[in-house]
Design an enzyme around this catalytic site. Structure first.
Site, short mmCIF file in Angstrom:
data_model
loop_
_atom_site.label_atom_id
_atom_site.label_comp_id
_atom_site.label_asym_id
_atom_site.label_seq_id
_atom_site.Cartn_x
_atom_site.Cartn_y
_atom_site.Cartn_z
N ALA A 14 0.85 -1.19 0.00
CA ALA A 14 0.00 0.00 0.00
C ALA A 14 0.89 1.24 0.00
O ALA A 14 2.10 1.13 0.10
CB ALA A 14 -0.89 -0.03 1.23
N CYS A 15 0.27 2.40 -0.11
CA CYS A 15 0.97 3.69 -0.12
C CYS A 15 1.94 3.78 1.06
O CYS A 15 1.55 3.44 2.16
CB CYS A 15 -0.05 4.82 -0.05
SG CYS A 15 0.64 6.46 0.11
N PRO A 16 3.15 4.24 0.90
CA PRO A 16 3.80 4.69 -0.33
C PRO A 16 4.64 3.61 -1.01
O PRO A 16 5.57 3.94 -1.75
CB PRO A 16 4.69 5.82 0.18
CG PRO A 16 5.12 5.35 1.53
CD PRO A 16 4.04 4.44 2.06
N GLY A 17 4.31 2.34 -0.77
CA GLY A 17 5.08 1.23 -1.34
C GLY A 17 5.29 1.29 -2.84
O GLY A 17 6.42 1.23 -3.31
#
Lengths: 83, 188
Positions: free
Chosen positions: A21-24
């Site tokens: 998920a963000c910021p992945g």
């Protein structure tokens, strides 16, 4: 680019960031961009809606060309061309 | 006449020098850099700080984090111990979280139930854990500065802090100085 053109575009690298998920996805994209040449196209697979908005901004800042996004089943592919 | 023109030239030289200095300081003041002061020790706030820091770093923005007060508990290593603490420091050390893995939530903590549920959801939804975030941050070259004064005040010792590649100790002046150069400054 149109959806049809995007679906048939030849990519130099595909980054599968669907597990994060963000910021992945943004971090994965940053890490991968170094491995392709200028003018090459990279696709980023993500299931995180925020990423769809973030990637064009990232491209804008780095000077890469944002080509568009294609919806798939439960995720999407974002396309960009390296500066 | 000649005397006058010499004076004029030296005046112009002086003005030019002043201008050069001003331009240099202006150029320095808008660095593509994020300075963040992290003061809160709640799990959600540390997470927000780290997510913003990682996103900024992904955008090739230089990131400098300044940890002080309650946030310092997140930088403790549960496997390390500080020596030579006085009574109050020992008490503080016992009452505050031992590491980033046992921080409380600012809302819905519910005696530790909240963080457990959040951690479960984070794993399920693919959100990085705080451990992973700090590891990524270290690899990306994100700088962490520990406020020496508040560390001393909270009774923490250097030897009980996490091993992190870009860890420094400094005072508020460092944060102010770097914040002045940064185009982004945040306080959490």
């Amino acid at each position: 680019m149109t959806q049809e053109e995007l679906k048939n575009v030849e990519v130099a690298k595909s980054v599968d960031a669907r597990g994060t998920a963000c910021p992945g996805p943004l971090l994965e994209a940053k890490k991968a961009i170094g491995s392709i040449k200028a003018g090459d196209i990279m696709e980023i697979l993500s299931a995180d809606e925020g990423t769809k908005v973030d990637i064009p901004k990232w491209c804008g800042k780095q000077g890469h060309e944002y080509l568009g996004a294609v919806e798939e089943n439960g995720y999407f592919k974002v396309y960009m061309k390296k500066k | 006449m000649e005397q006058e023109s010499i004076e004029q030239i030296s005046l112009m030289k002086k003005q030019l020098e002043e201008l050069t200095n001003k331009v240099a300081s202006l150029e320095n003041s808008r660095k593509d850099q994020l300075s963040m002061a992290i003061v809160s020790g709640d799990m959600d706030k540390i997470m927000a700080a780290m997510i913003i820091a990682l996103a900024a770093s992904a955008m090739d923005t230089q990131v400098k984090l300044f940890f002080s007060f309650w946030a310092l508990a997140a930088l403790r290593d549960e496997n390390k111990k500080g020596k030579g603490k006085d009574f109050i420091s020992k008490m503080f050390g016992m009452m505050l979280p031992k590491s980033k893995n046992n921080l409380k939530l600012s809302n819905m903590n519910m005696a530790g139930m909240g963080p457990m549920m959040i951690k479960y959801l984070m794993r399920k939804k693919g959100v990085m854990s705080l451990d992973q975030m700090f590891k990524e941050a270290g690899e990306l070259g994100i700088e962490i500065t520990i406020c020496e004064m508040s560390m001393d005040l909270m009774g923490f010792k250097k030897e009980e802090m996490i091993s992190y590649p870009n860890l420094r100790y400094a005072g508020a002046g460092t944060f102010v100085n770097e914040g002045n150069e940064s185009s982004m400054q945040l306080f959490i």
